[in-house]
Design a protein around this motif. Structure first.
Motif, PDB file in Angstrom:
ATOM      1  N   VAL A  50      58.897 -25.809  57.382  1.00  0.00           N
ATOM      2  CA  VAL A  50      60.087 -26.609  57.076  1.00  0.00           C
ATOM      3  C   VAL A  50      61.350 -25.780  57.320  1.00  0.00           C
ATOM      4  O   VAL A  50      62.343 -26.288  57.864  1.00  0.00           O
ATOM      5  N   TYR A 291      52.519 -33.238  51.960  1.00  0.00           N
ATOM      6  CA  TYR A 291      53.477 -33.835  51.038  1.00  0.00           C
ATOM      7  C   TYR A 291      53.297 -33.233  49.643  1.00  0.00           C
ATOM      8  O   TYR A 291      54.287 -32.919  48.961  1.00  0.00           O
ATOM      9  N   LEU A 294      54.940 -29.941  49.376  1.00  0.00           N
ATOM     10  CA  LEU A 294      56.402 -30.017  49.401  1.00  0.00           C
ATOM     11  C   LEU A 294      56.983 -30.655  48.143  1.00  0.00           C
ATOM     12  O   LEU A 294      58.208 -30.688  47.980  1.00  0.00           O
ATOM     13  N   HIS A 297      59.467 -27.080  44.317  1.00  0.00           N
ATOM     14  CA  HIS A 297      60.362 -26.150  44.999  1.00  0.00           C
ATOM     15  C   HIS A 297      59.582 -24.915  45.433  1.00  0.00           C
ATOM     16  O   HIS A 297      58.753 -24.401  44.673  1.00  0.00           O
ATOM     17  N   TYR A 298      59.838 -24.433  46.628  1.00  0.00           N
ATOM     18  CA  TYR A 298      59.013 -23.389  47.219  1.00  0.00           C
ATOM     19  C   TYR A 298      58.993 -22.102  46.407  1.00  0.00           C
ATOM     20  O   TYR A 298      58.024 -21.334  46.445  1.00  0.00           O
ATOM     21  N   LEU A 353      67.858 -29.727  51.930  1.00  0.00           N
ATOM     22  CA  LEU A 353      67.153 -28.616  52.568  1.00  0.00           C
ATOM     23  C   LEU A 353      68.063 -27.420  52.795  1.00  0.00           C
ATOM     24  O   LEU A 353      67.611 -26.267  52.735  1.00  0.00           O
ATOM     25  N   LEU A 357      66.138 -24.847  50.656  1.00  0.00           N
ATOM     26  CA  LEU A 357      64.930 -25.630  50.936  1.00  0.00           C
ATOM     27  C   LEU A 357      64.481 -26.446  49.722  1.00  0.00           C
ATOM     28  O   LEU A 357      63.321 -26.359  49.293  1.00  0.00           O
ATOM     29  N   THR A 359      62.952 -29.091  48.740  1.00  0.00           N
ATOM     30  CA  THR A 359      62.133 -30.188  49.264  1.00  0.00           C
ATOM     31  C   THR A 359      61.935 -31.321  48.250  1.00  0.00           C
ATOM     32  O   THR A 359      61.858 -32.489  48.674  1.00  0.00           O
ATOM     33  N   LEU A 396      60.927 -32.699  57.611  1.00  0.00           N
ATOM     34  CA  LEU A 396      59.937 -32.360  56.597  1.00  0.00           C
ATOM     35  C   LEU A 396      58.523 -32.269  57.151  1.00  0.00           C
ATOM     36  O   LEU A 396      57.612 -31.810  56.449  1.00  0.00           O
TER      37      LEU A 396
END
Length: 462
Positions: A50, A291, A294, A297-298, A353, A357, A359, A396
């Protein structure tokens, strides 16, 4: 619109400014290929996929994701199976590429193997010895940690606490217990290469430093990986690169994704609580798994569960449903990510993003678009919103199928189901409602939901 990323080095969110205007170099630590990779490895691959998609909106990006194909874990796994070490590693490297491709992860621009960079590794080790940052001892070469005054600044660890949790071997030939291996001797049954210090193989950390310098240069914009790599791997890597390059900054932004957890514990092979990407793909579509990854949050940990996957499938159904139910044959083609220009990207998704990021917020913006599509009755506005939704999907890495393909999936019974629906439609036309109801019940028993619309009868797996 600026991009802001959380830099592990500074511990705060910073505005991203590339070293060279218009160009970005990114390196992400890939897998050590001794077995099939678990979904936690897929998390990192999806997160940075992403990021690359986002960066490509504004920049010319060179993305490097390595494969560690020489490591003690690989040696042990191959010897345990009685298979040659090199082919063992190559087999699982190919399996990893196959698995992340099923998660709709685009391939990197360069995917270097450590074993293809032995000359660069040996040369860098020689530079570190010459600079006084490394030394040869008993067939090994070790980096001398006290020689680097900046060591520990990435992981925010003092020298007194360096050994805590680092699993560092305290060998008699080390000048300092914190010193780590750059080169180690190989016995005849293990892979090895000639070097000034004897036949041997590289340590794990030096591989990435050498591959980065070879493919991206002495200073790179972004270095990524899981936060379990921050120490010791990335700390050691930063020290090597810094000293080999004469000091100074070598990575401008360090990004680290969080871990997946199962029942409150980090997913890891040592705990025996992993689930492989391959196992999950046998039961779920790759887009659904993406999905789910995502949805958090990373930088935070994400609890992996069947409920998370079910929610991801339901959420995707909502997005695909908005495309299917408003298709008049003249809008942007569902499933087509090609040819969508940057102006089509929805600002709400881009804004989310570009804010480190985010997501979850980007996915929420996608659902807001889907709601808006369903609410409006203006055909031109619907076409514009559909184009935005598809463009957001491109960022995404979702909505790459046609709605029909999504709802029907790779269903082995598709032809039989279509035949039953056709028979039901004939029965309804002939006013044989008893037979039509029998077929509906038969389909329900097969786990098939049907919906009668003006455009015809649709079906999907319940």
């Amino acid at each position: 619109m600026d991009i802001y990323l959380h830099n592990t080095q500074s511990g705060r969110k910073e505005r991203f400014v590339p070293l060279n205007p218009g160009k970005v170099g990114v390196y992400v630590c890939g897998p050590t290929v001794y077995d099939l990779q678990h979904i936690g490895n897929g998390f990192s691959a999806v997160v940075f996929d992403v990021l690359i998609r986002l960066l490509k909106v504004d920049y010319d990006v060179t993305y490097v994701r390595n494969i560690t194909d020489i490591d003690d874990k690989i040696n042990a796994a191959a010897l345990a199976k009685g298979t040659p070490i090199g082919p063992h590693a190559e087999h699982f490297a190919a399996e990893y590429v196959r698995d992340v491709a099923a998660l709709d992860v685009a391939p990197p621009d360069v995917e270097p193997r450590a074993t293809d960079h032995i000359d660069e590794i040996v040369a860098m080790i020689g530079e570190l010895i010459e600079a006084g940052n490394a030394y040869a001892a008993d067939g090994h070469v070790l980096f001398h940690v006290p020689s680097d005054p900046e060591y520990g600044t990435l992981a925010k660890r003092s020298l007194e606490h360096m050994l805590d949790g680092a699993r560092v071997e305290v060998a008699p030939y080390k000048k300092d217990p914190k010193d780590f291996v750059l080169w180690k001797p190989s016995t005849p049954d293990l892979p090895g290469w000639p070097s000034p210090w004897g036949r041997g193989r590289p340590g794990w950390h030096i591989e990435c430093s050498a591959m980065i310098r070879r493919h991206l240069g002495p200073v790179i914009d972004i270095h990524g990986g899981g936060n379990d790599l921050t120490f010791p791997h990335h700390e050691n890597e930063a020290a090597q690169s810094r000293c080999a390059n004469g000091g100074g900054l070598t990575v401008r932004y360090w990004l680290h994704n969080g871990m997946l957890t199962m029942a409150g514990e980090k997913m890891s092979k040592s705990l025996g609580n992993i689930v492989t990407i391959r196992e999950l793909l046998a039961r779920h579509d790759g887009e659904t798994l993406r999905y789910a990854l995502l949805s958090g949050h990373y930088r935070q940990s994400l609890t992996w569960s069947d409920a998370l996957i079910a929610q991801a499938k339901a959420s995707l159904s909502t997005l695909y449903g908005a495309l299917r139910d408003t298709d008049d044959g003249n809008g942007a083609a569902p499933g087509s990510h090609d040819g969508l220009a940057a102006p089509c990207y929805p600002e709400t998704v881009l804004k989310a993003l570009r804010d480190d990021l985010n997501t979850p917020r980007a996915l929420a913006a996608m659902h807001a678009l889907a709601t808006e599509i369903r609410r409006t009755e203006d055909a031109e506005e619907i076409r514009d919103l559909r184009a935005q939704l598809l463009a957001g999907g491109r960022l995404l890495g979702i909505l790459g199928k046609t709605p029909s393909a999504f709802f029907r999936g790779d269903d082995a019974d598709a032809d039989a189901i279509d035949a039953l629906i056709a028979e039901r439609n004939r029965a309804r036309k002939d006013r044989d409602y008893g037979r039509a109801d029998e077929i509906r019940d038969q389909l329900a028993a097969m786990g098939i939901d049907i919906e009668d619309t003006r455009e015809g009868t649709r079906w999907k797996r319940a």
